[in-house]
Scaffold this motif. Structure first.
Motif, PDB file in Angstrom:
ATOM      1  N   ALA A 160      -7.577  -6.511   6.575  1.00 57.72           N
ATOM      2  CA  ALA A 160      -7.117  -6.103   5.249  1.00 57.72           C
ATOM      3  C   ALA A 160      -7.456  -4.646   4.970  1.00 57.72           C
ATOM      4  O   ALA A 160      -6.623  -3.882   4.469  1.00 57.72           O
ATOM      5  N   LEU A 161      -8.672  -4.247   5.304  1.00 54.73           N
ATOM      6  CA  LEU A 161      -9.080  -2.858   5.085  1.00 54.73           C
ATOM      7  C   LEU A 161      -8.275  -1.902   5.948  1.00 54.73           C
ATOM      8  O   LEU A 161      -7.921  -0.808   5.520  1.00 54.73           O
ATOM      9  N   ASP A 162      -7.975  -2.331   7.166  1.00 57.55           N
ATOM     10  CA  ASP A 162      -7.201  -1.496   8.068  1.00 57.55           C
ATOM     11  C   ASP A 162      -5.791  -1.247   7.536  1.00 57.55           C
ATOM     12  O   ASP A 162      -5.211  -0.189   7.784  1.00 57.55           O
ATOM     13  N   ARG A 163      -5.260  -2.214   6.774  1.00 65.31           N
ATOM     14  CA  ARG A 163      -3.929  -2.061   6.195  1.00 65.31           C
ATOM     15  C   ARG A 163      -3.955  -1.322   4.853  1.00 65.31           C
ATOM     16  O   ARG A 163      -2.911  -1.103   4.258  1.00 65.31           O
ATOM     17  N   GLY A 164      -5.144  -0.978   4.373  1.00 63.59           N
ATOM     18  CA  GLY A 164      -5.214  -0.174   3.162  1.00 63.59           C
ATOM     19  C   GLY A 164      -5.789  -0.839   1.933  1.00 63.59           C
ATOM     20  O   GLY A 164      -5.821  -0.230   0.860  1.00 63.59           O
ATOM     21  N   ALA A 165      -6.248  -2.088   2.051  1.00 69.17           N
ATOM     22  CA  ALA A 165      -6.877  -2.751   0.909  1.00 69.17           C
ATOM     23  C   ALA A 165      -8.167  -2.024   0.551  1.00 69.17           C
ATOM     24  O   ALA A 165      -8.859  -1.491   1.414  1.00 69.17           O
ATOM     25  N   GLY A 224     -14.368   3.132  -4.940  1.00 66.84           N
ATOM     26  CA  GLY A 224     -15.234   2.554  -3.921  1.00 66.84           C
ATOM     27  C   GLY A 224     -14.533   1.489  -3.100  1.00 66.84           C
ATOM     28  O   GLY A 224     -13.341   1.215  -3.269  1.00 66.84           O
ATOM     29  N   LEU A 225     -15.283   0.877  -2.219  1.00 68.36           N
ATOM     30  CA  LEU A 225     -14.771  -0.145  -1.311  1.00 68.36           C
ATOM     31  C   LEU A 225     -15.612  -1.402  -1.471  1.00 68.36           C
ATOM     32  O   LEU A 225     -16.840  -1.333  -1.459  1.00 68.36           O
ATOM     33  N   TRP A 226     -14.970  -2.553  -1.628  1.00 69.79           N
ATOM     34  CA  TRP A 226     -15.705  -3.808  -1.789  1.00 69.79           C
ATOM     35  C   TRP A 226     -15.300  -4.777  -0.685  1.00 69.79           C
ATOM     36  O   TRP A 226     -14.143  -5.162  -0.578  1.00 69.79           O
ATOM     37  N   VAL A 227     -16.260  -5.197   0.122  1.00 66.10           N
ATOM     38  CA  VAL A 227     -15.994  -6.206   1.139  1.00 66.10           C
ATOM     39  C   VAL A 227     -17.039  -7.322   1.100  1.00 66.10           C
ATOM     40  O   VAL A 227     -17.091  -8.149   1.998  1.00 66.10           O
ATOM     41  N   VAL A 236       0.837  -1.200   0.000  1.00 69.70           N
ATOM     42  CA  VAL A 236       0.000   0.000   0.000  1.00 69.70           C
ATOM     43  C   VAL A 236       0.873   1.250   0.000  1.00 69.70           C
ATOM     44  O   VAL A 236       0.605   2.224  -0.715  1.00 69.70           O
ATOM     45  N   LYS A 237       1.940   1.226   0.794  1.00 69.48           N
ATOM     46  CA  LYS A 237       2.850   2.370   0.844  1.00 69.48           C
ATOM     47  C   LYS A 237       3.696   2.462  -0.421  1.00 69.48           C
ATOM     48  O   LYS A 237       3.995   3.560  -0.905  1.00 69.48           O
ATOM     49  N   LEU A 238       4.083   1.317  -0.952  1.00 74.32           N
ATOM     50  CA  LEU A 238       4.958   1.273  -2.117  1.00 74.32           C
ATOM     51  C   LEU A 238       4.229   1.653  -3.401  1.00 74.32           C
ATOM     52  O   LEU A 238       4.825   2.218  -4.321  1.00 74.32           O
ATOM     53  N   LEU A 239       2.911   1.341  -3.440  1.00 74.83           N
ATOM     54  CA  LEU A 239       2.123   1.554  -4.667  1.00 74.83           C
ATOM     55  C   LEU A 239       0.932   2.473  -4.374  1.00 74.83           C
ATOM     56  O   LEU A 239      -0.229   2.052  -4.473  1.00 74.83           O
ATOM     57  N   PRO A 240       1.177   3.719  -4.036  1.00 75.55           N
ATOM     58  CA  PRO A 240       0.074   4.609  -3.625  1.00 75.55           C
ATOM     59  C   PRO A 240      -0.931   4.909  -4.730  1.00 75.55           C
ATOM     60  O   PRO A 240      -2.059   5.318  -4.446  1.00 75.55           O
ATOM     61  N   ASP A 241      -0.543   4.710  -5.991  1.00 78.42           N
ATOM     62  CA  ASP A 241      -1.445   5.015  -7.100  1.00 78.42           C
ATOM     63  C   ASP A 241      -2.195   3.792  -7.606  1.00 78.42           C
ATOM     64  O   ASP A 241      -2.860   3.852  -8.646  1.00 78.42           O
TER      65      ASP A 241
END
Length: 207
Positions: free
Chosen positions: A83-88, A112-115, A60-65
């Protein structure tokens, strides 16, 4: 043009259904991932070992885009929330049908967000209860039926449950949801609950 990239290893490969969903998808090992990705790509990460969560956070940090989606062979709510907490931006079953993979991609690619419907209903319901929108509908942004659908979304109900309660089809519920999202300027169910609670001019009475 953006692409779908599955993070592979010696033991992790995308399912046949993922490949059916994305015939042009790329299987890439982590060592070569940075050189392969482009802004807007969707990167799929499997929760396959004990280190996947730390790996996700680093990516998540390495690929911000890029948008990162986690797939799991044994999906559960706790794992999804981690997973969401880590940025997924998405979380789904590793053996989902191709059409669902494409739905996930569409949602996350548009911000959007998909869970998945079950967890989303739980999260939305909890948010709706915590925020407890109380104001009445002061501006006619939504039709009466759209307001009914929005209210049940805020109560944590799935499309199927809303359809059964209101005596309409799931397809009709989806059509109402599309109209609600467009009128209120939101992208997903959680944003809808927040919108209803933050803006009293479009909030709904709780019955």
């Amino acid at each position: 043009m953006s692409q779908n990239i599955f993070l592979c290893s010696e033991t992790v490969r995308p399912s046949a259904r993922w490949l059916d969903a994305f015939p042009e998808g790329v299987c890439q090992e982590q060592a070569d991932l940075v050189a392969a990705v482009r802004p807007g790509d969707v990167v799929w990460v499997e929760a396959a070992d004990g280190g996947w969560l730390d790996r996700l956070g680093a990516l998540v940090k390495l690929l911000p885009d890029c948008r990162l989606v986690v797939v799991s062979m044994t999906p559960d709510s706790a794992e999804a929330l981690a997973a969401l907490d880590r940025g997924a931006r998405g979380y789904c079953h590793a053996l989902a049908v191709p059409s669902m993979f494409r739905d996930v991609e569409l949602v996350v690619r548009h911000g959007g967000l998909w869970v998945g419907p079950e967890l989303m209903a739980r999260v939305v319901g909890a948010a709706g209860r915590a925020l407890a929108p109380q104001a009445t509908l002061q501006q006619p942004l939504l039709s009466e039926r759209e307001a009914e659908v929005a209210r049940e979304v805020a109560n944590g109900m799935s499309n199927k449950e809303i359809a059964a309660k209101l005596g309409i089809t799931e397809r009709t519920v989806k059509a109402h949801m599309g109209a609600i999202f467009e009128k209120l300027g939101v992208r997903d169910r959680l944003q809808l609950v927040l919108r209803l609670s933050e803006h009293r001019d479009v909030s709904l009475p709780v019955h």
